[in-house]
Design a protein around this motif. Structure first.
Motif, PDB file in Angstrom:
ATOM      1  N   PHE A 193       0.830  -1.205   0.000  1.00  0.00           N
ATOM      2  CA  PHE A 193       0.000   0.000   0.000  1.00  0.00           C
ATOM      3  C   PHE A 193       0.859   1.246   0.000  1.00  0.00           C
ATOM      4  CE2 PHE A 193       0.973   0.213   4.474  1.00  0.00           C
ATOM      5  CZ  PHE A 193       0.673   1.504   4.896  1.00  0.00           C
ATOM      6  N   ASP A 194       0.243   2.333  -0.403  1.00  0.00           N
ATOM      7  CA  ASP A 194       0.901   3.630  -0.418  1.00  0.00           C
ATOM      8  C   ASP A 194      -0.169   4.686  -0.174  1.00  0.00           C
ATOM      9  OD1 ASP A 194       3.025   5.480  -0.766  1.00  0.00           O
ATOM     10  OD2 ASP A 194       2.389   5.842  -2.834  1.00  0.00           O
ATOM     11  N   THR A 195       0.230   5.801   0.389  1.00  0.00           N
ATOM     12  CA  THR A 195      -0.717   6.899   0.612  1.00  0.00           C
ATOM     13  C   THR A 195      -0.176   8.171  -0.020  1.00  0.00           C
ATOM     14  OG1 THR A 195       0.279   7.555   2.721  1.00  0.00           O
ATOM     15  CG2 THR A 195      -1.495   5.909   2.809  1.00  0.00           C
TER      16      THR A 195
ATOM     17  N   ALA B 140      -0.061   7.489  -8.902  1.00  0.00           N
ATOM     18  CA  ALA B 140      -0.234   6.850  -7.596  1.00  0.00           C
ATOM     19  C   ALA B 140      -0.250   5.332  -7.710  1.00  0.00           C
ATOM     20  CB  ALA B 140      -1.515   7.357  -6.941  1.00  0.00           C
ATOM     21  N   MET B 141      -0.930   4.807  -8.724  1.00  0.00           N
ATOM     22  CA  MET B 141      -1.010   3.357  -8.876  1.00  0.00           C
ATOM     23  C   MET B 141       0.314   2.766  -9.333  1.00  0.00           C
ATOM     24  SD  MET B 141      -3.873   2.634  -7.683  1.00  0.00           S
ATOM     25  CE  MET B 141      -3.572   0.880  -7.918  1.00  0.00           C
ATOM     26  N   ALA B 142       1.074   3.520 -10.118  1.00  0.00           N
ATOM     27  CA  ALA B 142       2.387   3.023 -10.541  1.00  0.00           C
ATOM     28  C   ALA B 142       3.268   2.725  -9.336  1.00  0.00           C
ATOM     29  CB  ALA B 142       3.059   4.038 -11.461  1.00  0.00           C
ATOM     30  N   ASP B 143       3.104   3.502  -8.265  1.00  0.00           N
ATOM     31  CA  ASP B 143       3.889   3.279  -7.054  1.00  0.00           C
ATOM     32  C   ASP B 143       3.630   1.905  -6.450  1.00  0.00           C
ATOM     33  OD1 ASP B 143       5.123   5.703  -7.235  1.00  0.00           O
ATOM     34  OD2 ASP B 143       4.469   6.447  -5.280  1.00  0.00           O
ATOM     35  N   VAL B 144       2.365   1.511  -6.352  1.00  0.00           N
ATOM     36  CA  VAL B 144       2.083   0.215  -5.726  1.00  0.00           C
ATOM     37  C   VAL B 144       2.416  -0.943  -6.663  1.00  0.00           C
ATOM     38  CG1 VAL B 144       0.431   0.971  -3.989  1.00  0.00           C
ATOM     39  CG2 VAL B 144      -0.399   0.420  -6.267  1.00  0.00           C
TER      40      VAL B 144
END
Length: 220
Positions: free
Chosen positions: A14-16, A170-174
């Protein structure tokens, strides 16, 4: 009890993202189903717990990973931010059927106990690679990479015309983070050891397992 690599394992990442220190979004991925949720629609802690609980299985070991948990854990528990002044605290969340142990001293990690299901370890991939997610993905030549950071990130919410590109960022991070976790799992599986909290602990486990006979005491 066997202390090798777990036969039954669930990994979630997860990431925020935040705006001026307040939660804005949370992204989660389990290797199959991705979730992108805005804090304005549902508290990110609620989203997090629902997503994780849905993927828990009795008899499995469960791990949730962030990269930079020093940031993401306080963001996740934003309503309880004053507790982070202590090196250790417990948090009961009966509305979710969850109890948390949080360790915030030399290393940030947590254990989440879910009623009638089991425990989830919340660990930090940074403790294995000690560099940025972007650098780790590049150095290890992983499939997924981080996207360029929006210049407004953390300063303001994305405008309507920026929503799509922000979500992609944001989704690329997870996706990248999940790839890093899989790389770490492959290394740990090769060593056939339990999943450690850090590279330092992994080295200690391997040393004891490979070089110290069972039952032998070390005199200092």
């Amino acid at each position: 009890m066997r202390k090798g690599f777990p036969d039954k394992l669930v990994n979630i990442v997860f990431d925020t993202e935040s705006v001026l220190g307040d939660p804005y979004s949370i992204q989660l991925f389990d290797g199959e189903t991705a979730n992108y949720s805005l804090h304005s629609r549902e508290d990110i802690l609620t989203t997090f717990i629902k997503y994780v609980k849905k993927r828990m299985r009795k008899g499995y070991q469960h791990y949730v990973w962030a990269h930079g948990l020093d940031f993401d854990l306080p963001m996740l528990l934003h309503k309880h931010h004053t507790l982070f002044s202590e090196n250790y605290f417990e948090l009961s969340l009966p509305q979710y059927g969850v109890f948390l142990e949080c360790f915030t001293g030399k290393m940030t990690f947590a254990k989440m106990y879910v009623e009638d299901v089991g425990m989830v370890c919340i660990y930090d991939t940074f403790r294995f690679v000690t560099t940025s997610l972007e650098a780790a993905c590049n150095d290890l030549k992983l499939e997924y990479k981080k996207l360029p950071r929006p210049d407004y990130l953390g300063k303001r919410a994305p405008r309507a015309e920026e929503d799509t590109s922000f979500r992609e960022y944001a989704m690329a991070d997870v996706y990248a983070l999940y790839g890093l976790v899989q790389w770490e799992m492959d290394r740990i599986r090769e060593l056939d050891t339990q999943i450690p909290i850090s590279l330092a602990q992994l080295a200690s486990i391997v040393f004891r397992k490979k070089f110290i006979p069972t039952g032998q005491k070390i005199n200092f």
